[in-house]
Design a protein around this motif. Structure first.
Motif, PDB file in Angstrom:
ATOM      1  N   UNK A   1      44.896  13.627   9.667  1.00  0.00           N
ATOM      2  CA  UNK A   1      43.629  14.162   9.131  1.00  0.00           C
ATOM      3  C   UNK A   1      42.488  13.288   9.657  1.00  0.00           C
ATOM      4  N   UNK A   2      42.030  13.649  10.838  1.00  0.00           N
ATOM      5  CA  UNK A   2      41.027  12.799  11.483  1.00  0.00           C
ATOM      6  C   UNK A   2      39.622  13.048  10.926  1.00  0.00           C
ATOM      7  N   UNK A   3      38.667  12.354  11.484  1.00  0.00           N
ATOM      8  CA  UNK A   3      37.303  12.410  10.980  1.00  0.00           C
ATOM      9  C   UNK A   3      36.653  13.772  11.058  1.00  0.00           C
ATOM     10  N   UNK A   4      37.132  14.639  11.951  1.00  0.00           N
ATOM     11  CA  UNK A   4      36.543  15.975  12.066  1.00  0.00           C
ATOM     12  C   UNK A   4      36.772  16.793  10.800  1.00  0.00           C
ATOM     13  N   UNK A   5      37.927  16.624  10.174  1.00  0.00           N
ATOM     14  CA  UNK A   5      38.189  17.328   8.916  1.00  0.00           C
ATOM     15  C   UNK A   5      37.269  16.798   7.809  1.00  0.00           C
ATOM     16  N   UNK A   6      37.122  15.483   7.756  1.00  0.00           N
ATOM     17  CA  UNK A   6      36.248  14.878   6.756  1.00  0.00           C
ATOM     18  C   UNK A   6      34.799  15.327   6.953  1.00  0.00           C
ATOM     19  N   UNK A   7      34.378  15.447   8.210  1.00  0.00           N
ATOM     20  CA  UNK A   7      33.009  15.869   8.506  1.00  0.00           C
ATOM     21  C   UNK A   7      32.745  17.277   7.983  1.00  0.00           C
ATOM     22  N   UNK A   8      33.715  18.178   8.128  1.00  0.00           N
ATOM     23  CA  UNK A   8      33.522  19.541   7.654  1.00  0.00           C
ATOM     24  C   UNK A   8      33.370  19.573   6.136  1.00  0.00           C
ATOM     25  N   UNK A   9      34.174  18.789   5.422  1.00  0.00           N
ATOM     26  CA  UNK A   9      34.042  18.729   3.968  1.00  0.00           C
ATOM     27  C   UNK A   9      32.687  18.151   3.572  1.00  0.00           C
ATOM     28  N   UNK A  10      32.229  17.140   4.305  1.00  0.00           N
ATOM     29  CA  UNK A  10      30.924  16.542   4.019  1.00  0.00           C
ATOM     30  C   UNK A  10      29.796  17.532   4.258  1.00  0.00           C
TER      31      UNK A  10
ATOM     32  N   UNK B   1      26.971  18.545   1.630  1.00  0.00           N
ATOM     33  CA  UNK B   1      25.541  18.446   1.951  1.00  0.00           C
ATOM     34  C   UNK B   1      24.847  19.776   1.686  1.00  0.00           C
ATOM     35  N   UNK B   2      25.486  20.876   2.079  1.00  0.00           N
ATOM     36  CA  UNK B   2      24.901  22.194   1.861  1.00  0.00           C
ATOM     37  C   UNK B   2      24.727  22.460   0.367  1.00  0.00           C
ATOM     38  N   UNK B   3      25.701  22.049  -0.440  1.00  0.00           N
ATOM     39  CA  UNK B   3      25.602  22.227  -1.884  1.00  0.00           C
ATOM     40  C   UNK B   3      24.458  21.406  -2.468  1.00  0.00           C
ATOM     41  N   UNK B   4      24.279  20.196  -1.976  1.00  0.00           N
ATOM     42  CA  UNK B   4      23.190  19.355  -2.485  1.00  0.00           C
ATOM     43  C   UNK B   4      21.833  19.958  -2.122  1.00  0.00           C
ATOM     44  N   UNK B   5      21.703  20.463  -0.914  1.00  0.00           N
ATOM     45  CA  UNK B   5      20.458  21.140  -0.515  1.00  0.00           C
ATOM     46  C   UNK B   5      20.229  22.353  -1.402  1.00  0.00           C
ATOM     47  N   UNK B   6      21.271  23.140  -1.635  1.00  0.00           N
ATOM     48  CA  UNK B   6      21.162  24.329  -2.470  1.00  0.00           C
ATOM     49  C   UNK B   6      20.734  23.976  -3.885  1.00  0.00           C
TER      50      UNK B   6
ATOM     51  N   UNK C   1      26.062  27.189   6.142  1.00  0.00           N
ATOM     52  CA  UNK C   1      26.589  25.972   6.762  1.00  0.00           C
ATOM     53  C   UNK C   1      25.986  25.756   8.143  1.00  0.00           C
ATOM     54  N   UNK C   2      25.484  26.814   8.747  1.00  0.00           N
ATOM     55  CA  UNK C   2      24.849  26.677  10.056  1.00  0.00           C
ATOM     56  C   UNK C   2      23.598  25.807   9.980  1.00  0.00           C
ATOM     57  N   UNK C   3      23.029  25.654   8.780  1.00  0.00           N
ATOM     58  CA  UNK C   3      21.836  24.806   8.606  1.00  0.00           C
ATOM     59  C   UNK C   3      22.180  23.324   8.624  1.00  0.00           C
ATOM     60  N   UNK C   4      23.434  22.983   8.395  1.00  0.00           N
ATOM     61  CA  UNK C   4      23.848  21.582   8.286  1.00  0.00           C
ATOM     62  C   UNK C   4      24.411  21.125   9.632  1.00  0.00           C
TER      63      UNK C   4
END
Length: 208
Positions: free
Chosen positions: A171-180, A184-189, A198-201
């Protein structure tokens, strides 16, 4: 396996719940990243893994009506998000720091053919009001360290194996980045009170 084998049929609804029995220390809140990044990020991670789908957009809200330390930190003690996956599946993810009954982490997956739940056992801090329903747990879970002890042990073993070169990183950093990005999108919302794609992030830090 139940999702990807087709046993559930077309998946239409996923419900994720994360509830802490007691809030963290006040000093932790300003550096925690907030409820979406600190707690619900794990639900976003497992949502992608279980469904095999990406989140397309989110709408999130939060409440700071509990202890004043959450308002002082600019955080919320309770939050909810509606997430639309890229195949149209709808998911909800809720979290709270104030679930006095105990520590509760569950995921329900509903399809056109069947429905299952993950995380429901005799220590889940929930009781039914129905005459034939399950009673309250005698010894409810108290926190994530107790609830996920075997998982942490498995993670440490896997980490050592990766460092020694015995296996690739599962489970490399790319998976963690997608969850982050979802967090982030939820916090903006939450802050802007609107749906966020998600395209905004950004997928990676912008070059400076």
């Amino acid at each position: 396996e139940a999702v990807r084998s087709g046993r559930l049929g077309r998946l239409h609804t996923v419900r994720a719940v994360t509830s802490d029995q007691a809030p963290p220390p006040a000093a932790w809140l300003p550096v925690s990243g907030g409820l979406f990044r600190d707690a619900l990020i794990h639900d976003f991670d497992v949502l992608r893994w279980v469904t095999g789908r990406e989140v397309a957009d989110v709408y999130a809200a939060g409440s700071d009506a509990g202890p004043a330390m959450f308002r002082a930190a600019g955080d919320v003690d309770t939050a909810a998000a509606v997430l639309t996956l890229d195949d149209g599946t709808l998911a909800t993810a809720t979290a709270t720091r104030l679930n006095g009954a105990g520590y509760d982490v569950r995921m329900e997956l509903a399809g056109e053919l069947d429905q299952i739940v993950v995380g429901l056992d005799d220590r889940t801090p929930i009781a039914s009001t129905e005459p034939t329903g399950p009673p309250a747990a005698d010894k409810p879970w108290t926190g994530f360290l107790e609830r996920f002890g075997p998982a942490y042990e498995a993670e440490l073993i896997a980490f050592v194996d990766v460092v020694r070169g015995g296996r690739p990183n599962p489970c490399d950093g790319r998976e963690a980045l997608q969850a982050l990005r979802i967090a982030e999108a939820c916090e903006v919302s939450r802050r802007e009170r609107r749906a966020v794609s998600l395209a905004e992030i950004p997928a990676a830090p912008e070059a400076r």
